[in-house]
Motif scaffolding. Structure first.
Motif, PDB file in Angstrom:
ATOM      1  N   ASP A  34       8.777  11.216 -27.719  1.00  0.00           N
ATOM      2  CA  ASP A  34       9.710  10.805 -29.028  1.00  0.00           C
ATOM      3  C   ASP A  34       8.979  11.087 -29.825  1.00  0.00           C
ATOM      4  OD1 ASP A  34      12.038  10.754 -27.886  1.00  0.00           O
ATOM      5  OD2 ASP A  34      12.270   8.457 -28.689  1.00  0.00           O
ATOM      6  N   VAL A  35       7.467  10.283 -30.137  1.00  0.00           N
ATOM      7  CA  VAL A  35       6.772  10.252 -31.203  1.00  0.00           C
ATOM      8  C   VAL A  35       6.206  12.017 -31.715  1.00  0.00           C
ATOM      9  CG1 VAL A  35       6.497   8.195 -31.327  1.00  0.00           C
ATOM     10  CG2 VAL A  35       4.739   9.303 -30.182  1.00  0.00           C
ATOM     11  N   ASP A  36       5.871  12.409 -30.310  1.00  0.00           N
ATOM     12  CA  ASP A  36       5.572  13.844 -30.210  1.00  0.00           C
ATOM     13  C   ASP A  36       6.447  14.950 -30.410  1.00  0.00           C
ATOM     14  OD1 ASP A  36       2.821  13.720 -28.611  1.00  0.00           O
ATOM     15  OD2 ASP A  36       3.349  13.999 -26.887  1.00  0.00           O
ATOM     16  N   ALA A  37       8.159  14.933 -30.274  1.00  0.00           N
ATOM     17  CA  ALA A  37       8.615  15.459 -30.884  1.00  0.00           C
ATOM     18  C   ALA A  37       9.051  15.685 -33.170  1.00  0.00           C
ATOM     19  CB  ALA A  37      10.071  15.136 -30.428  1.00  0.00           C
ATOM     20  N   LEU A  38       8.857  14.197 -32.867  1.00  0.00           N
ATOM     21  CA  LEU A  38       8.973  14.493 -34.272  1.00  0.00           C
ATOM     22  C   LEU A  38       7.302  14.303 -34.996  1.00  0.00           C
ATOM     23  CD1 LEU A  38       8.967  10.229 -35.812  1.00  0.00           C
ATOM     24  CD2 LEU A  38       7.502  11.673 -36.741  1.00  0.00           C
ATOM     25  N   ARG A  39       6.530  14.451 -34.259  1.00  0.00           N
ATOM     26  CA  ARG A  39       5.734  15.301 -34.796  1.00  0.00           C
ATOM     27  C   ARG A  39       5.854  16.845 -35.147  1.00  0.00           C
ATOM     28  NH1 ARG A  39      -0.617  13.749 -32.364  1.00  0.00           N
ATOM     29  NH2 ARG A  39       0.733  14.262 -30.457  1.00  0.00           N
ATOM     30  N   ALA A  40       6.523  17.263 -34.176  1.00  0.00           N
ATOM     31  CA  ALA A  40       6.597  18.487 -34.409  1.00  0.00           C
ATOM     32  C   ALA A  40       7.308  19.181 -34.840  1.00  0.00           C
ATOM     33  CB  ALA A  40       6.822  19.396 -32.215  1.00  0.00           C
ATOM     34  N   GLU A  41       8.246  18.378 -34.919  1.00  0.00           N
ATOM     35  CA  GLU A  41       9.848  19.284 -36.253  1.00  0.00           C
ATOM     36  C   GLU A  41       8.954  19.075 -37.697  1.00  0.00           C
ATOM     37  OE1 GLU A  41      13.210  19.133 -35.434  1.00  0.00           O
ATOM     38  OE2 GLU A  41      13.252  16.875 -34.464  1.00  0.00           O
ATOM     39  N   LEU A  42       8.601  17.084 -37.563  1.00  0.00           N
ATOM     40  CA  LEU A  42       7.301  17.187 -38.964  1.00  0.00           C
ATOM     41  C   LEU A  42       6.747  18.691 -39.006  1.00  0.00           C
ATOM     42  CD1 LEU A  42       7.962  15.457 -41.700  1.00  0.00           C
ATOM     43  CD2 LEU A  42       5.963  13.936 -40.139  1.00  0.00           C
ATOM     44  N   THR A  43       6.071  18.443 -38.679  1.00  0.00           N
ATOM     45  CA  THR A  43       4.547  19.338 -39.165  1.00  0.00           C
ATOM     46  C   THR A  43       5.557  21.402 -39.395  1.00  0.00           C
ATOM     47  OG1 THR A  43       3.243  18.580 -37.218  1.00  0.00           O
ATOM     48  CG2 THR A  43       2.740  20.983 -37.506  1.00  0.00           C
ATOM     49  N   ASP A  44       6.674  21.189 -38.445  1.00  0.00           N
ATOM     50  CA  ASP A  44       7.429  22.653 -38.792  1.00  0.00           C
ATOM     51  C   ASP A  44       7.628  22.639 -40.282  1.00  0.00           C
ATOM     52  OD1 ASP A  44       8.414  25.401 -38.460  1.00  0.00           O
ATOM     53  OD2 ASP A  44      10.583  24.168 -38.397  1.00  0.00           O
ATOM     54  N   ALA A  45       8.413  21.108 -40.051  1.00  0.00           N
ATOM     55  CA  ALA A  45       9.048  20.777 -41.873  1.00  0.00           C
ATOM     56  C   ALA A  45       8.203  21.012 -42.862  1.00  0.00           C
ATOM     57  CB  ALA A  45       9.853  19.337 -42.359  1.00  0.00           C
ATOM     58  N   LEU A  46       7.129  20.415 -42.353  1.00  0.00           N
ATOM     59  CA  LEU A  46       5.876  20.183 -43.564  1.00  0.00           C
ATOM     60  C   LEU A  46       5.132  22.099 -43.543  1.00  0.00           C
ATOM     61  CD1 LEU A  46       3.831  17.338 -42.740  1.00  0.00           C
ATOM     62  CD2 LEU A  46       5.155  17.551 -44.837  1.00  0.00           C
ATOM     63  N   ALA A  47       4.844  22.490 -42.823  1.00  0.00           N
ATOM     64  CA  ALA A  47       4.561  24.220 -43.375  1.00  0.00           C
ATOM     65  C   ALA A  47       5.321  25.006 -43.817  1.00  0.00           C
ATOM     66  CB  ALA A  47       4.848  24.864 -41.870  1.00  0.00           C
ATOM     67  N   ARG A  48       6.858  24.512 -44.274  1.00  0.00           N
ATOM     68  CA  ARG A  48       7.451  24.982 -44.822  1.00  0.00           C
ATOM     69  C   ARG A  48       7.284  25.159 -46.555  1.00  0.00           C
ATOM     70  NH1 ARG A  48      13.697  23.883 -42.018  1.00  0.00           N
ATOM     71  NH2 ARG A  48      12.602  24.245 -40.020  1.00  0.00           N
ATOM     72  N   HIS A  49       6.694  23.769 -46.567  1.00  0.00           N
ATOM     73  CA  HIS A  49       6.002  23.814 -48.632  1.00  0.00           C
ATOM     74  C   HIS A  49       4.853  23.693 -48.709  1.00  0.00           C
ATOM     75  CE1 HIS A  49      10.720  23.395 -48.431  1.00  0.00           C
ATOM     76  NE2 HIS A  49      11.082  22.692 -47.097  1.00  0.00           N
ATOM     77  N   TRP A  50       3.933  22.575 -47.794  1.00  0.00           N
ATOM     78  CA  TRP A  50       3.198  22.862 -48.522  1.00  0.00           C
ATOM     79  C   TRP A  50       1.924  23.945 -47.721  1.00  0.00           C
ATOM     80  CZ3 TRP A  50       6.587  18.592 -47.969  1.00  0.00           C
ATOM     81  CH2 TRP A  50       6.782  18.098 -49.319  1.00  0.00           C
TER      82      TRP A  50
END
Length: 212
Positions: A196-212
Motif C-alpha cells: 500500500d505504501v508503494d501504491a501510495l508513493r506511485a499515485e502521489l508521485t504522479d499527482a505531484l508531477a502534475r503541479h510541480w
C-alpha cells in the motif's frame, strides 16, 4: 540529508513499511482541487459503512500506540485525525496546495503522510526514541520537551520535528508559502502495508508531477 528509522525502533515494529519522496522547486501557486478530488471521493466511499477506527490501516496504528504505552483515542495518528475531520465536515481545510494534496492522498489510503520543509531540518532526520532533551516547537509558539522514550522525528540539532511518531508535527518544519524543498514520508503498519505504501508513493508521485 539522510532519513532513517533507528534500528532499535525497527526491531520493535518489524511490520513497519515506509515510503519517501523528495520534492524540490515547490511553490504555493498551483490549484490542486481537481487532482485531490478523486482521492477525497475514495475516502468518502471507504467511510460509508464504517468508522475510521475500523479501517485496517488505522487499527494497526492504534495497536502500535497501545504498544508504546499511549491511549490510542487520546493520541491519534495523523491520518485518523484527518479522517475524523473529513467525515464530520465533508471536506478538509486548505493549508497549502502541497499539504492539501498530501492530505487528500492520506485520507484515501488512511495512511499518515508527513511533509517537512527541508530548509528547517538540520542535518539528518531519524525516527527514534527521544532522550528527553530535544526541543519541539508547537503551532502555538511554545517550546516543548518530548518525554524520554517517546518516538520522535529528530534532526542533528536535537529538534523534534514530530511528536508521538505520527501524531503531531512541529511548526518548525511546517510547510510555508516560501517552502521550496520538502521531504514526504508515509508510514504504515497493517498487513498489506508494504504494497500500500508503494501504491501510495506511485499515485502521489504522479499527482505531484502534475503541479510541480
Amino acid at each position: 540529508m539522510h532519513f532513517t528509522h533507528d534500528p532499535a525502533l525497527r526491531a520493535e515494529f518489524p511490520q513497519l513499511a515506509v515510503a519517501t519522496l523528495r520534492l524540490d522547486r515547490v511553490t504555493a501557486a498551483p490549484d490542486v482541487t481537481a487532482t485531490a478530488a478523486p482521492f477525497l471521493e475514495r475516502a468518502s466511499a471507504r467511510l460509508v459503512d464504517r468508522s475510521e477506527s475500523e479501517l485496517p490501516e488505522i487499527a494497526a496504528w492504534r495497536r502500535a500506540y497501545s504498544q508504546m504505552g499511549l491511549k490510542p483515542t487520546q493520541y491519534r495518528c495523523a491520518s485518523e485525525a484527518l479522517l475524523r475531520r473529513f467525515k464530520k465536515d465533508g471536506e478538509l481545510p486548505s493549508i497549502h496546495p502541497l499539504v492539501d494534496l498530501c492530505n487528500a492522498v492520506s485520507v484515501a489510503y488512511a495512511i499518515p503522510i508527513a511533509v517537512f520543509d527541508l530548509d528547517h531540518v538540520t542535518g539528518d532526520l531519524t525516527v527514534t526514541h527521544a532522550t528527553g532533551t530535544e526541543n519541539y516547537l508547537s503551532f502555538g509558539g511554545a517550546t516543548e520537551t518530548p518525554e524520554p522514550d517517546e518516538v520522535i522525528f529528530r534532526d542533528d540539532a536535537g529538534n523534534a520535528h514530530a511528536r508521538r511518531w505520527v501524531n503531531r508535527q512541529s511548526a518548525l518544519s511546517a510547510i510555508r508559502s516560501e517552502t521550496a524543498s520538502v521531504l514526504i514520508v508515509s508510514e504504515a503498519m497493517h498487513d498489506t502495508a508494504a504494497a500500500d505504501v508503494d501504491a501510495l508513493r506511485a499515485e502521489l508521485t504522479d499527482a505531484l508531477a502534475r503541479h510541480w
